[in-house]
Design a protein around this motif. Structure first.
Motif, mmCIF file in Angstrom:
data_model
loop_
_atom_site.group_PDB
_atom_site.id
_atom_site.type_symbol
_atom_site.label_atom_id
_atom_site.label_comp_id
_atom_site.label_asym_id
_atom_site.label_seq_id
_atom_site.Cartn_x
_atom_site.Cartn_y
_atom_site.Cartn_z
ATOM 1 N N CYS A 36 3.927 -4.858 8.898
ATOM 2 C CA CYS A 36 3.289 -4.496 7.626
ATOM 3 C C CYS A 36 1.783 -4.774 7.689
ATOM 4 N N PRO A 37 0.935 -3.783 7.388
ATOM 5 C CA PRO A 37 -0.508 -4.025 7.450
ATOM 6 C C PRO A 37 -1.010 -4.944 6.345
ATOM 7 N N ARG A 38 -0.167 -5.269 5.405
ATOM 8 C CA ARG A 38 -0.585 -6.208 4.364
ATOM 9 C C ARG A 38 0.181 -7.521 4.448
ATOM 10 N N GLY A 39 0.979 -7.689 5.486
ATOM 11 C CA GLY A 39 1.720 -8.936 5.648
ATOM 12 C C GLY A 39 2.697 -9.195 4.513
ATOM 13 N N LEU B 270 0.826 -1.215 0.000
ATOM 14 C CA LEU B 270 0.000 0.000 0.000
ATOM 15 C C LEU B 270 0.854 1.256 0.000
ATOM 16 N N SER B 271 2.169 1.097 0.112
ATOM 17 C CA SER B 271 3.085 2.243 0.170
ATOM 18 C C SER B 271 2.774 3.125 1.384
ATOM 19 N N CYS B 272 2.575 2.501 2.542
ATOM 20 C CA CYS B 272 2.234 3.282 3.738
ATOM 21 C C CYS B 272 3.472 3.780 4.467
ATOM 22 N N GLY B 273 4.650 3.170 4.185
ATOM 23 C CA GLY B 273 5.884 3.673 4.787
ATOM 24 C C GLY B 273 6.257 3.043 6.115
ATOM 25 N N THR B 274 5.453 2.081 6.609
ATOM 26 C CA THR B 274 5.776 1.439 7.886
ATOM 27 C C THR B 274 7.161 0.788 7.827
ATOM 28 N N ARG C 120 10.403 1.178 0.851
ATOM 29 C CA ARG C 120 9.102 1.468 0.239
ATOM 30 C C ARG C 120 9.295 2.034 -1.163
ATOM 31 N N ASN D 21 15.568 3.314 1.200
ATOM 32 C CA ASN D 21 14.135 3.469 1.426
ATOM 33 C C ASN D 21 13.416 2.296 0.770
ATOM 34 N N THR E 262 9.829 1.453 5.954
ATOM 35 C CA THR E 262 10.955 2.390 5.945
ATOM 36 C C THR E 262 11.180 2.949 7.345
ATOM 37 N N ALA E 263 10.061 3.289 8.006
ATOM 38 C CA ALA E 263 10.200 3.926 9.316
ATOM 39 C C ALA E 263 10.844 2.998 10.325
#
Lengths: 627, 195
Positions: free
Chosen positions: B78-81, B24-28, B45, B43, B30-31
Motif C-alpha cells: 500500500c503506498p499509504r501504509g 487513495l483508492s489506487c486499487g493495489t 478497495r 473488492n 484489490t489487485a
C-alpha cells in the motif's frame, strides 16, 4: 551551454566541488576544488582519438548505464567544455590514449586537483536531482526482469543519439516490442519511499507514449496511473491528444509484475478501479516512471552553504509563495529541481528568477537592509573573556553570528534578519536589537501597565502573525474586551522571559504571549525557540505562585482575527473571575523571586534609566475600589 | 439503514479503523488480494470506499466484509501504509454492533473429546478460540469455544488438535482423505493395498 562557455564574463569550472563558503551577501568567499581530468583542457580539441583506442569499457552513466563508455570519454555529446577526461577508477595505464593523442600532447596523467579561491557577490545553487532506483520495490521486478525499464532508460533508448540510435527494443532479445505498459508513481506518492508527487512524470510518460505511438501506430500502449496530473499550460490538451491517439489509460496502481520465464513477457496485475475488477495485462515491455529525489550529496552542500533542507532532502526556499528562489541565507539562491521536483518550464523560470535576483545584488555597491538588526556588545559578551558560550550562534536561523573562542560574538548585519532570537536567548544580556532594545520594551510595558495593571492583559505579539491577527480582529469588527494592551516585537523569539517577569512585577493581571504557528514563522525557527522558552517559563511562573491561567501562550496567524478575539475574551473572563486582591497577593508573593530574576537587568545599557523613568504604579485601595 | 452519513466516523472510531481516510483508492490492495482471486466479488478497495461514502446498507450487509484473512499482502504494497486488515476488522465491529453476523460455518469442537489443552487457542491467527468452563456430560470442564464471527475456517486448529476434537465443516478429515485418495486413482498399484 555553448553560449555560456563563450561569454567573456562566464567561467565554467568542471568537474569541480564546492569545499567551503564563507562570508555574507555581496562578499562570499568560495573555495572550489577542480578535479583533474588528466587531460589538458587548452590542448584537447575533442577529436575523440583517445577514446577510440581505449581498451576499457564501463557502463555509461549518461546513458542510464545501458550503454558502454570508455575509460577516457566526455560526459555526453553536448558536454561543455568538450574536453575528454580519464576515469582513474577504471584506467589501466596502458598509455594507448597518449599515443593516439600524438602531437597534441593533451594527456597529462600527473595532473593534480586545482584549488580556486573565488570572491563572489551571490551564489546560485542549481545542482539538480537524482532518479530513484526502483530495485527495492520487489513487486515491480526491476533489476530481476530484463524487460522492466525505468523512464530514463526508455528516454535514452528512444533518443536518436542514444545507444540504439532511437530504436526502442526489449533488453531480453533486442526485438522491438508490440505492446508496452507504463507504470506511474513508482516511488512517488508512496509513503514507503517518497510521499511527494514528483510532478513531471505524468507529462514525460505521455510524451514518450505519444512519440512511440506516432512512430509505430500499431504499438499497444497502456498507462497505469493513480491520478494524471496536468496542471500547466497546454498539458491537459496534450493528455487529450494522447487519448485520441488510442493510448489506453487504466486508473489503478499495479500491485505486482511477474515474468514469463520463456518469452520474458511481463504480466502486470492491477485493479482497473473504474470497473472494480482486477486485470492482468500481458505486455512485452514495462517502463516505470520513477520518483525524482534529492541528490545524495545535497546534505554536504547544504552544510557548506549553511542553507536548510526539507525532510526530503531538497533545499528549502525562504518563503514558498513570496520568495520562492531565495534561501534564508541572503545572497544564496535556488534554481531548478534541487529545491523540489519540477519540469523543464518551471526549472527554466526559476533559473531566470534566480539569475535576476543575483544580478540585483551584483548591480549595486550597497545593500539596503532592515534597520532592526541585532548587535552584540563586545564588552558584555563572555566569549571575549575566553569563556565557552556561543548560544546565540546556535539560535540564529541565518547563521549571521560568528563566535570564535577568545573574541566577542560578531553579528553580520547583512545576514541578520532581525528576529531577535539571539537577544532573548543570550544569558548575559550581551546582545540587543535596534528599535527593540530592552529599554524600549521596558518603557512600553511601563506605559501600558501604568494604570490599573491588575485589570489588564499584557499581550506580546509578533509582527507578522499575531499582530496581524489582532489587526484583522479590529478591521473585521470582531468584538473583544478593551482590557488587552498589545506590544509588538518582530518575532516571538524576541520575547524575553524577562519581559513577562517585568509585566508581572508591574502588576499585570494577565500576560499573553503570541506568535506565528510553527510552520508560518517568518524567521524559520523563531517560533520554535519561543515555544520551548515559554513552555519552561510556564512552569517557572507556577512555582513562583502565579496562577496558571494568568499566563497564556497562543499561536495566532494574521488571518485568525476570530481566534485573537476569542483568546482575549476568554482571558478577560478569567481575569474578571479572579479577585483583584488575589492577583495583588500573588504578585506580592512572587515579588522577591521576580526581583531576583531581573537583578542583573539594570546593567544592560539604558535599562536602569528606563526603570527609573517608568516607576511601578502604586497598587492598592484604588484597584479594589474600582471593582 | 441505507445511508449513514457518519459511517466513516464510526469505522474510524473503532480500533484499527483510524487510517480509513488516508486510502487513495489506487486499487493495489484489490489487485494483490489472494481472496479476490478466489472470489472476484471481494473488492477491499470498494468496501473502504463504501465506508467513506456512508453507504451503510451496501457495506454492512455485504457478505464480503467477513472475507479478509489478514494475510497483509496488501499492507506491504500500500503506498499509504494502510493496514487494510485492521480497517476490515473495524468495519466488522461496526456491523456486529448492529447485530449483523456472518452467514457461514466455523470450526466445530467436539466438547466430549476436547482435553482443554488450549493449543488451538494459542495457534488461531484470528483469536477466534477461547477456553471456557462448560457443563459437558454432567461435568464442569474446560473446553475450547469458537467464535463464529472471528473464525475464518483456516483449519489450523483442526490440524493441530492432538485429541482430534476440532473439525472444519466441508473440510473434515474424512473428506480430505477421500480427496487425497481420488488423486491416487489412475496409479498402477491398487489404492486399497496401501490404505
Amino acid at each position: 551551454m555553448v553560449d555560456a562557455s563563450r561569454h567573456p564574463k562566464v567561467t565554467i569550472l568542471a568537474p569541480a566541488t564546492v569545499q567551503k563558503v564563507e562570508g555574507y551577501i555581496g562578499n562570499f568567499h568560495v573555495s572550489v576544488e577542480e578535479q583533474p581530468r588528466y587531460v589538458i583542457a587548452e590542448r584537447c580539441n575533442g577529436c575523440g582519438a583517445c577514446a577510440k583506442v581505449c581498451p576499457i569499457e564501463v557502463p555509461n552513466e549518461f546513458e542510464a548505464n545501458i550503454a558502454p563508455r570508455k575509460a577516457i570519454d566526455v560526459p555526453h555529446g553536448q558536454a561543455v567544455p568538450l574536453v575528454y577526461a580519464i576515469d582513474m577508477d577504471h584506467c589501466i595505464h596502458c598509455y594507448q590514449c597518449v599515443e593516439a593523442c600524438g602531437k597534441l600532447d593533451a594527456i597529462d596523467l600527473a595532473q593534480k586537483p586545482k584549488q580556486h579561491e573565488l570572491d563572489v557577490g551571490a551564489v546560485v545553487v542549481a545542482t539538480g536531482f537524482d532518479v530513484m532506483d526502483p530495485s527495492p520495490m520487489a513487486e515491480y521486478g526491476y533489476g530481476r526482469y530484463p524487460n522492466v525499464l525505468t523512464g530514463l532508460e526508455l528516454e535514452r533508448l528512444s533518443n536518436s543519439a542514444g545507444p540504439t540510435a532511437g530504436a526502442v527494443v526489449r533488453p531480453s532479445d533486442g526485438q522491438a516490442p508490440h505492446s508496452l505498459a507504463l507504470v506511474q508513481c513508482v516511488g512517488s506518492r508512496d509513503a514507503r519511499y517518497h510521499l511527494y508527487c514528483s510532478g513531471f512524470c505524468c507529462m514525460y510518460t505521455i510524451k514518450n507514449a505519444v512519440a512511440l505511438k506516432t512512430n509505430q501506430p500499431d504499438l499497444d500502449i497502456t498507462i497505469f496511473y493513480m491520478d494524471i496530473r496536468t496542471p500547466s499550460k497546454g498539458y491537459e490538451e496534450f493528455y487529450q491528444r494522447a487519448r485520441e491517439m488510442g493510448i489506453r489509460f487504466v486508473q489503478g496502481r499495479p500491485a505486482a509484475i511477474s515474468e514469463d520465464p520463456v518469452t520474458h513477457n511481463l504480466r502486470v496485475l492491477a485493479e482497473d478501479i473504474s470497473i472494480g475488477q482486477t486485470i492482468e495485462l500481458e505486455t512485452e515491455l514495462v517502463v516505470l516512471s520513477t520518483a525524482a529525489e534529492a541528490r545524495s550529496d545535497s546534505g554536504q552542500l547544504a552544510e557548506r552553504l549553511t542553507i536548510p533542507r526539507d525532510t526530503n532532502g531538497f533545499f528549502t526556499e525562504y518563503h514558498p509563495k513570496l520568495r520562492p528562489v531565495d534561501t534564508p541565507i541572503e545572497g544564496v539562491f535556488l534554481a531548478g529541481a534541487d529545491q523540489g521536483p519540477k519540469d523543464i518550464p518551471a526549472a527554466v523560470a526559476q533559473g531566470s528568477a534566480a539569475a535576476s535576483r543575483a544580478a540585483r545584488i551584483l548591480s549595486t555597491d550597497s545593500q539596503l537592509i532592515e534597520p532592526t538588526v541585532a548587535y552584540a556588545w563586545p564588552e558584555r559578551c563572555i566569549s571575549a573573556q575566553g569563556k565557552k558560550c556561543g548560544i546565540c550562534a546556535t539560535k540564529c536561523p541565518y547563521k549571521a553570528i560568528i563566535v570564535e573562542p577568545g573574541s566577542a560574538a560578531q553579528i553580520v548585519p547583512a545576514s541578520c534578519h532581525g528576529c531577535g532570537a539571539c537577544v532573548a536567548e543570550c544569558p548575559h544580556n550581551a546582545i540587543t536589537q535596534f528599535h527593540f532594545t530592552d529599554a524600549q520594551i521596558i518603557a512600553q510595558i511601563g506605559a501600558l501597565m501604568a494604570v490599573q495593571p491588575e485589570r489588564k492583559i499584557m499581550a506580546f505579539m509578533c509582527h507578522w502573525c499575531s499582530y496581524g491577527g489582532a489587526d484583522n480582529a479590529g478591521s473585521s469588527h470582531f468584538q473583544y474586551p478593551a482590557s488587552s494592551r498589545g506590544l509588538r516585537v518582530m518575532c516571538s523569539a524576541r520575547m524575553d522571559s524577562d519581559f513577562v517577569f517585568e509585566a508581572f512585577r508591574r502588576g499585570a493581571g494577565m500576560v499573553l504571549v503570541s506568535g506565528c504557528h510553527p510552520q508560518d514563522c517568518h524567521y524559520i525557527t523563531g517560533q520554535q525557540h519561543a515555544a520551548r522558552r515559554f513552555e519552561r517559563l510556564a512552569g517557572t511562573l507556577e512555582k513562583m505562585g502565579i496562577s496558571p491561567q494568568r499566563f497564556r501562550v497562543e499561536w495566532i496567524s494574521a488571518a485568525e482575527g476570530q481566534k485573537y478575539a476569542r483568546v482575549i475574551r476568554e482571558m478577560d473572563e478569567a481575569l474578571r473571575a479572579m479577585d483583584p486582591a488575589q492577583i495583588a497577593a500573588e504578585n506580592q508573593a512572587a515579588r522577591a523571586q521576580l526581583d531576583s530574576r531581573l537583578r542583573r537587568w539594570p546593567d544592560v545599557p539604558g535599562v536602569a534609566e528606563t526603570l527609573r523613568e517608568y516607576p511601578e504604579p502604586t497598587l492598592g485601595p484604588l484597584a479594589s475600589l474600582a471593582r | 439503514m441505507g445511508k449513514t452519513p457518519d459511517l466513516m466516523a464510526q469505522v474510524m472510531a473503532e480500533p484499527g479503523g483510524e487510517q480509513l481516510h488516508t486510502c487513495l483508492s489506487c486499487g493495489t490492495c484489490t489487485a494483490v488480494c489472494p481472496i479476490q482471486w478466489w472470489n472476484p466479488a471481494y473488492n477491499p478497495r470498494r468496501l473502504l470506499r463504501l465506508a467513506v461514502m456512508g453507504q451503510s446498507k451496501a457495506l454492512l450487509t455485504s457478505p464480503t466484509i467477513w472475507f479478509c484473512s489478514a494475510c497483509d499482502q496488501c499492507y506491504h504494497r500500500c503506498p499509504r501504509g494502510v493496514r487494510l486488515s485492521d480497517i476490515m476488522a473495524a468495519i466488522r465491529a461496526v456491523a456486529l454492533r448492529l447485530g449483523i453476523e456472518p452467514d457461514r460455518d466455523s470450526a466445530l469442537v467436539n466438547e466430549r473429546i476436547c482435553a482443554g489443552c488450549g493449543q488451538c487457542a494459542e495457534l488461531c491467527p484470528y483469536q477466534a478460540i477461547a477456553l471456557q468452563v462448560r457443563r459437558v456430560l454432567g461435568k464442569q470442564k474446560k473446553v475450547a469455544t469458537v467464535s463464529a464471527v472471528r473464525c475464518l475456517q483456516c483449519g489450523i486448529c483442526a490440524a493441530a488438535c492432538r485429541s482430534n476434537a476440532i473439525t472444519v465443516p466441508s473440510f473434515a478429515d474424512g473428506e480430505l482423505l477421500r480427496q487425497v485418495r481420488a488423486c491416487e486413482v489412475g496409479r498402477l498399484e491398487p489404492v486399497e493395498a496401501r490404505l
